[in-house]
Write a protein that holds these residues in place. Structure first.
Motif, mmCIF file in Angstrom:
data_model
loop_
_atom_site.group_PDB
_atom_site.id
_atom_site.type_symbol
_atom_site.label_atom_id
_atom_site.label_comp_id
_atom_site.label_asym_id
_atom_site.label_seq_id
_atom_site.Cartn_x
_atom_site.Cartn_y
_atom_site.Cartn_z
ATOM 1 N N VAL A 287 0.862 -1.154 0.166
ATOM 2 C CA VAL A 287 0.140 0.091 0.088
ATOM 3 C C VAL A 287 0.907 1.292 -0.169
ATOM 4 N N LEU B 20 1.273 5.246 0.278
ATOM 5 C CA LEU B 20 0.585 6.297 0.826
ATOM 6 C C LEU B 20 1.083 7.555 -0.130
ATOM 7 N N HIS C 84 -6.046 7.125 -5.555
ATOM 8 C CA HIS C 84 -6.560 6.565 -4.286
ATOM 9 C C HIS C 84 -7.497 5.490 -5.092
ATOM 10 N N GLY C 85 -7.178 4.265 -4.286
ATOM 11 C CA GLY C 85 -7.933 3.105 -4.638
ATOM 12 C C GLY C 85 -7.415 2.088 -5.714
ATOM 13 N N ARG D 40 -5.266 -0.097 -8.244
ATOM 14 C CA ARG D 40 -4.780 -1.436 -7.892
ATOM 15 C C ARG D 40 -4.154 -1.942 -9.153
ATOM 16 N N CYS E 119 -3.142 4.679 -2.007
ATOM 17 C CA CYS E 119 -3.836 5.448 -1.041
ATOM 18 C C CYS E 119 -3.618 6.727 -1.009
ATOM 19 N N TYR E 120 -4.457 7.677 -0.655
ATOM 20 C CA TYR E 120 -4.051 9.059 -0.418
ATOM 21 C C TYR E 120 -3.122 8.887 0.906
ATOM 22 N N LEU F 60 -9.609 12.351 2.749
ATOM 23 C CA LEU F 60 -9.266 11.020 3.002
ATOM 24 C C LEU F 60 -10.041 10.717 4.258
ATOM 25 N N MET G 272 -11.878 4.931 4.210
ATOM 26 C CA MET G 272 -11.206 4.999 3.157
ATOM 27 C C MET G 272 -10.003 4.265 3.234
ATOM 28 N N VAL G 273 -9.269 4.618 4.403
ATOM 29 C CA VAL G 273 -7.914 4.082 4.673
ATOM 30 C C VAL G 273 -8.189 2.660 5.140
ATOM 31 N N VAL H 13 -8.774 0.376 1.836
ATOM 32 C CA VAL H 13 -7.632 -0.174 1.059
ATOM 33 C C VAL H 13 -6.876 -1.181 1.875
#
Length: 234
Positions: free
Chosen positions: A151, A153, A180-181, A183, A200-201, A213, A217-218, A221
């Motif tokens: 992940v 950031l 963000h989000g 994959r 992810c933000y 964010l 949301m965190v 992810v």
């Protein structure tokens, strides 16, 4: 070398004069709220097990967070959001991370950053990023046998990490864009397992205070990445 030895060597690095001067000045002057504390004031190594299946990659230590405490995302508001989310999805033993000896454990997860020293204004230069790159390369090489997902950031970490991943996985050209989000699954070219890379933000106050964010949301992810890494949630 073992991960513990790598961490020890990271903590002794003095390769970037501007960063050395800044991190040590911050440790000497201190913030008023922490005036009675002894700051770490050195590069901050990664945190988490050496056989992690999931890596969380940030930007760099915060001046009065990890640069003070000696542990990634520990002792600042960004860390408050990240560790609460890690705990919520079963990847951390507790929802807070306040000091290096607070008993926090990570489950199957290691947190690191492409720049190991706190930079002025949270903005390392491209040259500093590149000079620090061998530490991240060595860390990922040690994680390679077990690492299944990452992940990332923020866009800085994304741009810094993808070239490093190319040592073991096929990174498309042009490189995938951060979002963000997002994959991406990277096939291995060393005969190993593929890697699932998630965007992810960053958990910075700029993003969390404005609502760009949210904790949910965190968590989403992280939970998806943990599933991709086949980590059993605690």
């Amino acid at each position: 070398m073992p991960m513990a030895e790598l961490d020890r060597r990271v903590a002794g690095c003095r390769a970037c004069p501007r960063l050395v001067e800044w991190r040590e000045e911050v440790a000497r002057v201190k913030r008023a709220a922490f005036r009675d504390e002894t700051y770490w004031g050195r590069p901050v190594p990664g945190f988490g097990p050496a056989d992690a299946g999931l890596a969380v990659v940030g930007l760099a230590p915060a001046a009065h967070g990890a640069n003070r405490t000696g542990r990634m995302f520990t002792g600042d508001r960004s860390g408050d959001v990240l560790y609460a989310a890690l705990h919520a999805v079963g990847l951390a033993s507790q929802p807070t991370s306040t000091r290096i000896d607070d008993g926090l454990e990570l489950y199957g997860t290691r947190i690191t950053a492409p720049v190991k020293c706190a930079p002025p204004a949270n903005k390392p230069t491209p040259a500093e990023r590149d000079r620090c790159r061998p530490w991240l390369e060595a860390e990922l090489a040690l994680l390679r046998p077990t690492l299944r997902a990452v992940v990332v950031l923020g866009a800085f970490g994304w741009q810094a990490l993808l070239p490093v991943l190319a040592a073991f996985w096929r990174v498309p050209v042009p490189r995938p864009a951060f979002g963000h989000g997002v994959r991406h699954t990277l096939a291995a070219h060393d005969g190993g397992d593929p890697l699932h890379v998630f965007g992810c933000y960053h958990v910075s106050q700029q993003n969390t205070f404005t609502g760009k964010l949210t904790p949910a949301m965190v968590e989403e992810v992280l939970a998806t990445a943990a599933d991709a890494a086949e980590i059993r949630h605690k």
